[in-house]
Design a protein around this motif. Sequence first.
Motif, short mmCIF file in Angstrom:
data_model
loop_
_atom_site.label_atom_id
_atom_site.label_comp_id
_atom_site.label_asym_id
_atom_site.label_seq_id
_atom_site.Cartn_x
_atom_site.Cartn_y
_atom_site.Cartn_z
N GLY A 13 0.83 -1.20 0.00
CA GLY A 13 0.00 0.00 0.00
C GLY A 13 0.86 1.25 0.00
O GLY A 13 0.40 2.34 -0.36
N THR A 14 2.12 1.10 0.39
CA THR A 14 3.06 2.22 0.34
C THR A 14 3.14 2.82 -1.06
O THR A 14 3.29 4.03 -1.22
N SER A 15 3.02 1.97 -2.09
CA SER A 15 3.11 2.48 -3.46
C SER A 15 1.95 3.41 -3.79
O SER A 15 2.11 4.35 -4.58
N VAL A 16 0.79 3.18 -3.19
CA VAL A 16 -0.35 4.06 -3.41
C VAL A 16 -0.10 5.42 -2.75
O VAL A 16 -0.37 6.47 -3.34
N LEU A 17 0.41 5.39 -1.52
CA LEU A 17 0.75 6.65 -0.86
C LEU A 17 1.83 7.40 -1.64
O LEU A 17 1.78 8.62 -1.76
N ALA A 18 2.79 6.65 -2.17
CA ALA A 18 3.86 7.28 -2.95
C ALA A 18 3.30 7.93 -4.20
O ALA A 18 3.64 9.08 -4.53
N LEU A 25 10.47 0.10 -5.46
CA LEU A 25 9.82 1.35 -5.05
C LEU A 25 10.83 2.48 -4.92
O LEU A 25 10.56 3.62 -5.30
N ALA A 26 12.01 2.15 -4.40
CA ALA A 26 13.06 3.17 -4.26
C ALA A 26 13.50 3.70 -5.62
O ALA A 26 13.78 4.89 -5.77
N ARG A 27 13.56 2.82 -6.61
CA ARG A 27 13.92 3.27 -7.96
C ARG A 27 12.83 4.13 -8.57
O ARG A 27 13.11 5.12 -9.25
N GLN A 28 11.58 3.76 -8.34
CA GLN A 28 10.45 4.53 -8.90
C GLN A 28 10.32 5.90 -8.26
O GLN A 28 9.94 6.87 -8.93
N TYR A 29 10.63 5.98 -6.95
CA TYR A 29 10.42 7.23 -6.22
C TYR A 29 11.69 7.61 -5.46
O TYR A 29 11.79 7.44 -4.24
N PRO A 30 12.70 8.13 -6.17
CA PRO A 30 13.97 8.48 -5.51
C PRO A 30 13.84 9.57 -4.47
O PRO A 30 14.74 9.75 -3.64
N GLU A 31 12.73 10.30 -4.50
CA GLU A 31 12.53 11.36 -3.50
C GLU A 31 12.08 10.81 -2.16
O GLU A 31 11.98 11.55 -1.17
N ILE A 32 11.82 9.50 -2.09
CA ILE A 32 11.41 8.86 -0.84
C ILE A 32 12.57 8.03 -0.32
O ILE A 32 13.24 7.33 -1.08
#
Length: 321
Positions: A109-114, A134-141
């Motif tokens: 569900g973290t991916s939805v919040l991201a 997920l880290a690759r998709q959202y480097p700002e997180i």
Amino acid sequence: MRRMVIVGYEESALLDIACPADVLDAANRYGATPAYEVTLVSLDGRPIRCQNALTLAAQDRLDRLRGPVDTLIVAGGTGHARAAADVRLTTHVRRVAATARRVASVCTGTSVLAAAGLLNGRRATTHWMWAAKLARQYPEISIDPAPLFVQDGNVHTAAGVTSGLDLTLSFVEADHGPSLAREVARALVTYLQRPGNQAQVSMFLAAPPPEHRQVADLAAYITGHPGGDLSTRALAERAGLSERQLTRLFQEHAGVPPGRFVRRARTEAASQLLATTDLPLTAVARRCGFTSAETLRQAFVELCGTPPSAYRRLHRRACIA
């Protein structure tokens, strides 16, 4: 009442919904005041077909949900990528989150919040299998795959599946105190709330998938021989690789360099001995490849957030409870 909203979608994980809901229900039965009012919602109010093929009836529509909401919890599941790509869903998650006291996710569900932009600039966790992606998709997180759950401000993210139970117990403790949280844990026959910074997986579960045979074979060897020579040089020779090649492959397929993988494997092996034997710390350290009890202590604090002696006491209390 505290209005607790759980968001599900096609192919949600049933446990990601049930764990928080059952913790909150137990809290009500043991006297939570104010009580929790749990509402399961889907985007348009349609039934939620879970990934195990069971279907849950949504009680409300997310797109028409209005506040106030105390806590918004987004479930994970194999459908998380499609849910994260659904602009309507993420828009309404963001809208409701703006008025909620707490926002949370369980597992993927973290991916939805991201995708909803709610984790930008924050530290978060998710299921260890999806953390690197997920880290690759959202480097700002800042994605940390180790803890059971992470709090950053009013946003909480839990790791894999049943860690949603631990996260929700932490909500009960924050809202009503440790005594009620303890009663709920006992009623659910679970651990007395594992701390959020406890490692989320055992290394034998976290071994990389067999997509790269050499890495998978080495991971199995490491976890089966924690007291052996597991230096990068020795592992590279065993695999017929250069140390540089080995480091690159582990980084790519296990998410960490070989030295860190070994350290985690040895710490996990030590946790098993601490939980199941009365061996002194020096003996545990020796069997698991640590040079001293102090080296074991440092590794344990780094990975689990607690010294080995405290881990042993906590584990025994949890089993007795």
